[in-house]
Design a protein around this motif. Structure first.
Motif: not given
Length: 257
Positions: A164-165, A167, A174, A176-177, A180-182, A207, A229, A231
């Motif tokens: 989605r985005w 960082e 990172r 972001h889905t 969660g995030s990875h 970003y 989402d 955020a």
């Protein structure tokens, strides 16, 4: 080289590893999977290329660290094929994950291999790409590449469409889905360059956002934020005008349909 043509499956598989015990274990698990119709094995990249000269395969389970031409170098050669097979890297090391992303690997499995993990890799080959040798599957893989992420102690390949985005976190990013995030070992600048054609836009030095997922551009205090989402992500002054223009163009394209 060995073949196994009597299995009731449909995938043509090549396993490559320079260590005989590791290759035997990999071959044992692959032969046991009902989706595998034919299995070839090779002890190095040269032997693997001989197999590929004589037979088409759908997926290669490929060790990375091998003498002579290593797994990454072989994968780069395979990308030049008119109908390249899917690649699943099988390795004891995790420092090749970023390169696997660059090469469009379907999965990245760490040794020691487990039957259930190989089964998951085969499921990804079948589920995400249909059959790697099918032209439509190749086109889909080009449109939605994957990136290796760490999840529950293993490396999985995350589709770009799930992000989605992004960082920036130092030299890492990172992702972001919705789930969660990875954290991945690749810079935000690299992703911004590679994913621009897929609709990702830089809104700030820290970003990167999928343009179509921006729900709102809002003025707050001394600057703008976008909402994705729920955020709120800051938009830097240098990116504000470009972002507004892209949002307007995207809206016009949507109205014109």
């Amino acid at each position: 080289m060995t073949g196994n043509g009597g299995a009731p499956g449909f995938l043509r598989v090549l396993a490559v590893d320079d260590e005989p015990p590791a290759l035997d274990e990999l071959a044992y698990h692959l032969r046991a999977d009902a989706r595998v119709a034919r299995l070839h094995t090779a002890g190095d990249a040269t032997e693997a290329l001989r197999v590929l000269r004589d037979d088409e395969v759908d997926v290669i389970f490929l060790d990375i660290r091998m003498p002579g031409l290593d797994g990454m170098e072989l994968a780069r050669v395979l990308r030049q094929f008119a109908r390249p097979p899917a690649i699943v890297f099988v390795t004891a090391y995790d420092d090749g994950a970023a390169d696997a992303f660059d090469l469009g690997a379907t999965d990245y499995v760490r040794k020691p291999v487990r039957a259930e993990r190989l089964a998951e890799a085969l499921r990804r080959v079948v589920g995400s790409r249909v059959l790697p040798s099918h032209p439509a599957a190749l086109a889909r893989a080009e449109e939605d590449p994957t990136i290796p992420v760490e999840l529950a102690g293993s490396t999985r390949m995350l589709p770009r469409s799930a992000v989605r985005w992004v960082e920036a976190q130092g030299d890492y990013a990172r992702l972001h889905t919705a789930e969660g995030s990875h954290l991945v070992r690749v810079s935000l600048a690299t992703l911004a360059d590679r994913w621009a054609d897929a609709g990702f836009v830089r809104i700030h030095r820290s970003y990167l956002v999928q343009l179509r997922l921006i729900a709102e551009l809002r003025l707050v205090n001394s600057g703008y934020v976008v909402v994705v989402d729920d955020a709120e992500l800051p938009v830097s002054r240098r990116h504000t005008r470009e972002l507004k223009d892209k949002l307007v163009r995207a809206a016009k394209q949507e109205w014109g349909r």
